[in-house]
Structures are given as structure tokens and as C-alpha cells.
Design an enzyme around this catalytic site. Structure first.
Site, short mmCIF file in Angstrom:
data_model
loop_
_atom_site.label_atom_id
_atom_site.label_comp_id
_atom_site.label_asym_id
_atom_site.label_seq_id
_atom_site.Cartn_x
_atom_site.Cartn_y
_atom_site.Cartn_z
N ARG A 218 0.86 -1.19 0.00
CA ARG A 218 0.00 0.00 0.00
C ARG A 218 0.89 1.23 0.00
NH1 ARG A 218 2.30 2.26 3.77
NH2 ARG A 218 0.68 3.84 3.70
N GLY A 219 0.26 2.39 -0.16
CA GLY A 219 1.03 3.63 -0.33
C GLY A 219 1.18 3.89 -1.82
N ALA A 220 0.91 5.13 -2.24
CA ALA A 220 0.78 5.43 -3.67
C ALA A 220 2.00 5.00 -4.51
CB ALA A 220 0.46 6.91 -3.84
N ARG B 138 -7.36 -0.59 -7.05
CA ARG B 138 -7.63 0.54 -6.13
C ARG B 138 -7.75 1.81 -6.98
NH1 ARG B 138 -4.24 1.11 -0.71
NH2 ARG B 138 -6.15 2.19 -0.08
N GLN C 267 -2.27 2.86 9.87
CA GLN C 267 -0.95 2.88 9.21
C GLN C 267 0.05 3.72 9.99
OE1 GLN C 267 -3.91 3.35 7.69
NE2 GLN C 267 -3.86 2.77 5.54
N ASP D 4 -1.95 10.76 -2.47
CA ASP D 4 -2.34 9.68 -3.38
C ASP D 4 -2.67 10.20 -4.77
OD1 ASP D 4 -3.01 8.66 -0.49
OD2 ASP D 4 -2.67 6.94 -1.80
N ASN E 175 -5.36 12.45 0.10
CA ASN E 175 -4.47 11.63 0.94
C ASN E 175 -5.36 10.89 1.94
OD1 ASN E 175 -1.75 10.78 1.65
ND2 ASN E 175 -2.00 11.93 3.53
N LYS E 176 -4.76 10.08 2.75
CA LYS E 176 -5.49 9.23 3.70
C LYS E 176 -6.54 10.02 4.49
CE LYS E 176 -5.34 5.76 4.03
NZ LYS E 176 -6.35 4.92 3.33
O1 MRU Z 1 -4.60 3.30 1.97
P1 MRU Z 1 -3.11 3.49 1.91
O2 MRU Z 1 -2.39 2.98 3.12
O3 MRU Z 1 -2.52 2.98 0.61
O4 MRU Z 1 -2.96 5.07 1.91
C1 MRU Z 1 -1.68 5.63 1.88
C2 MRU Z 1 -1.65 7.08 2.01
O5 MRU Z 1 -2.66 7.76 2.05
C3 MRU Z 1 -0.30 7.70 1.95
O6 MRU Z 1 -0.24 8.82 2.76
C4 MRU Z 1 -0.04 8.10 0.49
O7 MRU Z 1 -0.19 7.00 -0.35
C5 MRU Z 1 1.31 8.67 0.33
S1 MRU Z 1 2.52 7.41 0.28
C6 MRU Z 1 4.06 8.05 0.01
#
Ligand code: MRU
Length: 350
Positions: free
Chosen positions: A50-52, A93, A199, A240, A250-251
Site C-alpha cells: 500500500r502507499g501510492a 484501487r 498505518q 495519493d 491523501n489518507k
Molecule cells: O490506503 P493506503 O495505506 O494505501 O494510503 C496511503 C496514504 O494515504 C499515503 O499517505 C499516500 O499513499 C502517500 S505514500 C508516500
């Protein structure tokens, strides 16, 4: 300064995509080998990775796995099937644009190769490895630029995990923190726990404490309190998807932090590679927001925490309007308002 955690979140090795299983950290550290494009779809959807930026690389690996599965030697048939599988992987996603960006880059490459289907597959593998290495390089540049904006001895608040675990390594927001800490070991971090998937608590505190960076875990509702007490000097988070006007997804919970930061006159920064900017989208209103399983809200560690017949809604992301953002830290430097212009300029510099 070198850091203890040379975390490699995802890598192409021995003809598989090897990734850290982020569902079980910090209790257990385990890697998983993803061997098919279907397994990759579920690895992204179920958030093993996970994470963009990390899911961007996972998408690039997914296209390699897809190419390895296609049996036909007819090039046109091969490309048609590869594109179909790419659309499937991209549908795992919806919010992080890096997934679409990386998969589309791989498809563009496949279409440009003059050789046969074996040569296309080999080129896709090499390109995936190149993208992995570039991701780390880009994060280090983001870290260097961002560290310039960190005041001496600052307490920095971050939300979710935009660290090594959200990228191939080093991280975006946590890359800024790592680079700042290398110059000034008196900085400190406040990490929001980040309900519902934690997270911040599970991943950010794990990463930062491994590197010896002083970190305090707080629950999501506490950030305004600490801001009001003068205990936060700066906020830095990941992204994201960033629209052409700077509005940033973002999250979930990031928007709340940004409003609180504005009220308390605390600088609020986004750290992200240019591949997170979607210039085809004018504003944040056009960013698709993922709705995740209701179990994430109704359960903690497998236990029900609410009435069984209550209504649930669980968006995974929110959009912070550009006017709340002090700067967007990229590998080309820190973009400042007006973002429409600074983003356009950054893309022309590419
Ligand atoms: O749902 P996730 O854990 O994939 O969400 C991640 C985030 O929102 C991060 O802050 C974002 O992807 C930036 S990662 C460098």
C-alpha cells in the site's frame, strides 16, 4: 548519516514480485512472493502492499507478470491481452494515480518495442527494475528539498504512512523527516494513529523508531490539542493524487489535520513525486475516492466495537483544498501557490 532500516518494500527478484506483507506489521515481518497478475490484483486490493508510489511499482510488476502469462506469440494478440490485464490490475484501487501512471508507462513501452513478445517481456522486466531504483532516487531528492523547510529542532506531525513502506524505500513525507534528522538530530515526530487501518501506529512508528528518530504516537483526535499547546511546528504528509490546481487526496483525516494547521498558523506540506500529480484532473472534486470495507470501521482486531445495525460509511481518502497547503515538495523542488502555475512549470521542466 546512514539509517538502520534499509527497507525494500517491493522488488522484482527471481521472476517474482517480492513485497513486505504490510497487513501484519509490526507484529510480524514477512515477505510474500507474488507470482501472477491475479495475485497482484489482490495484493494491492487487500493492501499487502500500500502507499501510492509502492502500488505504482506493484502495478509495473503486475504488467510483467501479465506478460509472462500470455502464451500467444502473435504480437497484436499479445498486446491486446496485455492491455486487458493492465486494466484489471489498475482497477484494484481507484485513488492513487501512481498505479495507473506506472501501468500505463509499461503499456506504452510494450507498444514501442520492435522485437517479438519475449523481447517485450524482457524490456518490461528491465523497466520495472529501473522504476524501482528511480523511486528511491526521487524520494531522496524530495527529502533533500523538504529538509530545507524544516525549522531547527522542529516537532513534525505526520498522518498515515508516507514512508519507506509506502514507496520502494526512504519515503516521501518520512523521506523529508529522514533527511532533516540527518542534518538536525534534535527534530521530533508526532505520528497520528490513522484510523481505521492504523498505518500511522503500525507502520510509521515502526519505521521511524527503527531509525532512532524520536517519535510520539497520538490518536487522530489529538492533533489540534497539541497544536494549540505550541507542540507542533510543521505538518508533512504524503499524497495519493494531486489535481492540476494542487488539491490533494491523501489518507482520510488529512483534511482535518490541514484545517487545524491553518487555524494554528502551522505550515502544512505535501511530499510527493510528480507521478502523483494528475494534470488531467482540474480539481479535487474529480478525484475518485475509494470506499473500503465496513469491517475496517466496525471491528478492531477482529472484535465488533459498535451496535450491529448501525450505518457505516468508510471513505479511504479525503481531499485537502489547495489553499490549506503551504507547499508541495517534489523531486523538482518545493512548489508554492499558485499551484496551477507552479505545477505546470514543474511539468515543463521534466
Ligand atoms: O490506503 P493506503 O495505506 O494505501 O494510503 C496511503 C496514504 O494515504 C499515503 O499517505 C499516500 O499513499 C502517500 S505514500 C508516500
Amino acid at each position: 548519516m546512514t539509517f538502520k532500516s534499509k527497507i525494500k518494500t517491493i522488488e522484482w527478484t527471481q521472476n517474482v514480485s517480492r513485497m513486505i506483507d504490510q497487513r501484519i506489521l509490526p507484529k510480524e515481518f514477512k515477505t510474500v512472493d507474488i507470482k501472477t497478475s491475479e495475485e497482484m490484483y489482490y495484493a494491492i486490493k487487500d493492501m499487502i502492499v500500500r502507499g501510492a508510489p509502492a502500488i505504482g511499482i506493484a502495478g509495473a510488476h503486475g504488467i510483467v507478470l501479465a506478460a509472462m502469462e500470455i502464451k500467444t506469440k502473435d504480437k497484436q494478440e499479445f498486446l491486446k491481452e496485455l492491455k486487458r490485464k493492465a486494466e484489471y490490475i489498475k482497477s484494484s484501487r481507484p485513488t492513487a494515480v501512481n498505479l495507473m501512471w506506472a501501468a500505463d508507462k509499461q503499456i506504452e513501452l510494450a507498444e514501442s518495442i520492435q522485437g517479438d513478445t519475449n523481447e517485450i517481456t524482457e524490456a518490461l522486466k528491465q523497466n520495472a527494475i529501473k522504476m524501482e531504483n528511480e523511486d528511491i532516487e526521487i524520494n531522496k531528492k524530495i527529502g533533500d528539498f523538504g529538509s530545507e523547510a524544516v525549522p531547527k529542532g522542529a516537532s513534525i506531525l505526520t498522518h498515515c504512512n508516507a514512508g519507506a513502506l509506502a514507496t520502494v524505500g526512504y519515503g516521501t513525507a518520512l523521506g523529508v523527516i529522514r533527511s532533516a534528522f540527518a542534518k538536525d538530530p534534535t527534530i521530533k515526530v508526532f505520528a497520528d494513529e490513522t484510523r481505521p487501518r492504523q498505518q500511522g501506529a503500525r507502520l510509521t512508528t515502526w519505521e521511524l523508531t527503527r531509525d532512532g528518530i524520536p517519535t510520539t504516537l497520538i490518536t487522530d483526535g489529538m492533533c489540534s490539542y497539541f497544536m494549540s499547546k505550541g507542540m507542533i511546528d510543521m505538518v508533512v504528509v504524503g499524497a495519493d493524487r494531486i489535481a492540476a490546481n494542487g488539491d490533494t487526496a491523501n489518507k482520510i483525516g488529512t483534511y482535518t489535520v490541514a484545517i487545524a494547521a491553518k487555524y494554528h498558523k502551522i505550515p502544512f506540506y505535501i511530499a510527493a513525486p510528480l507521478s502523483t500529480i494528475d494534470i488531467s484532473i482540474k480539481s479535487g472534486n474529480d478525484i475518485p475516492i475509494e470506499e473500503r470495507s465496513h469491517d475496517e470501521v466496525t471491528h478492531i482486531n477482529g472484535d465488533w466495537i459498535c451496535a450491529e445495525d448501525v450505518n457505516i460509511i468508510n471513505p479511504g481518502f479525503d481531499v485537502t483544498p489547495n489553499e490549506l497547503i503551504s507547499g508541495i515538495i517534489t523531486e523538482k523542488g518545493i512548489l508554492r501557490p499558485c499551484y496551477k502555475t507552479s505545477i505546470q512549470n514543474a511539468f515543463n521542466l521534466k
